[in-house]
Design an enzyme around this catalytic site. Structure first.
Site, PDB file in Angstrom:
ATOM      1  N   LYS A 118      -3.533  -9.879 -10.863  1.00 48.80           N
ATOM      2  CA  LYS A 118      -2.630 -10.906 -10.356  1.00 48.80           C
ATOM      3  C   LYS A 118      -2.718 -12.012 -10.722  1.00 48.80           C
ATOM      4  O   LYS A 118      -1.595 -12.891 -10.963  1.00 48.80           O
ATOM      5  CB  LYS A 118      -3.036 -10.789  -8.530  1.00 48.80           C
ATOM      6  N   ASP A 136       0.882 -10.192  -3.886  1.00 49.86           N
ATOM      7  CA  ASP A 136      -0.204 -10.929  -2.926  1.00 49.86           C
ATOM      8  C   ASP A 136       0.117 -10.235  -1.697  1.00 49.86           C
ATOM      9  O   ASP A 136       1.011  -9.288  -1.467  1.00 49.86           O
ATOM     10  CB  ASP A 136       0.147 -12.284  -2.686  1.00 49.86           C
TER      11      ASP A 136
END
Length: 204
Positions: A118, A136
């Site tokens: 991420k 997220d």
């Protein structure tokens, strides 16, 4: 499932040019800010980074600080010991391996301490403008609510979203969904019938 084109239209109208939430001045300061944002709010990170970057805004300056000194500054972001160790460790690697520059490939970024997929995706998207779709908790929640994905992990959701939306829109969409999730589609106290996107699920 709400048609992706409808979602994109609403988000483009609300957030035509979504700003990057984490304050930074270059790929290195963005990388550090994203690393600090793990299990911490962007608002808190933006309060802490000015103090950190006034001491060290590049790898050359960061390696002059001890892990304890870094931890002292970043402690309010949580996970201080591991984040401080990662920040100093990746700064050393950038100097040794990349002449102090942040590499612009997923593979190289994900090899750095404290940098997962991420974090690498955010840096690739926001610092280098390469197509990426960082997922997220906000994006995972909305993707599930809107019927875009049944994935329970960021990796599964990322894969589903990349299939549904055009590649050229990924970087903008990732930010648009985050802003929409915070302002209109929160985890708690959410009223689907009042939500511009969730309310489309009840339409015939």
């Amino acid at each position: 499932m709400i048609p992706p084109k409808k979602i994109q239209k609403i988000l483009d109208e609300l957030y035509p040019e979504p700003p990057i939430p984490l304050h930074h001045s270059d790929p290195y300061t963005l990388l550090i800010a994203v690393l600090l944002s793990a299990q911490c709010t962007d608002k808190r990170v933006n309060q802490i980074t000015p103090k950190l970057f006034s001491r060290a805004k590049n790898p050359q300056e960061m390696v002059k600080l001890s892990v304890d000194e870094i931890e002292e500054i970043i402690r309010p972001c949580g996970l201080g010991p591991s984040k401080a160790k990662a920040i100093r460790g990746l700064s050393e690697i950038l100097l040794q391996k990349y002449a102090g520059e942040v590499p612009n490939s997923f593979e190289s970024l994900e090899e750095l301490p404290g940098v997962g997929h991420k974090t690498a995706s955010v840096v690739m998207s926001q610092a280098f403008k390469k197509p990426a779709f960082p997922v997220d908790t906000h994006i995972l929640r909305c993707a599930n609510r809107w019927g875009l994905s049944k994935g329970k992990t960021p990796k599964q959701v990322e894969s589903d979203l990349k299939e549904l939306f055009p590649k050229k829109a990924w970087n903008r969409l990732h930010l648009q969904i985050i802003y929409f999730a915070r302002e209109h589609c929160p985890a708690r106290g959410h009223h689907p019938e009042q939500c511009l996107i969730c309310s489309l699920l009840t339409e015939d």
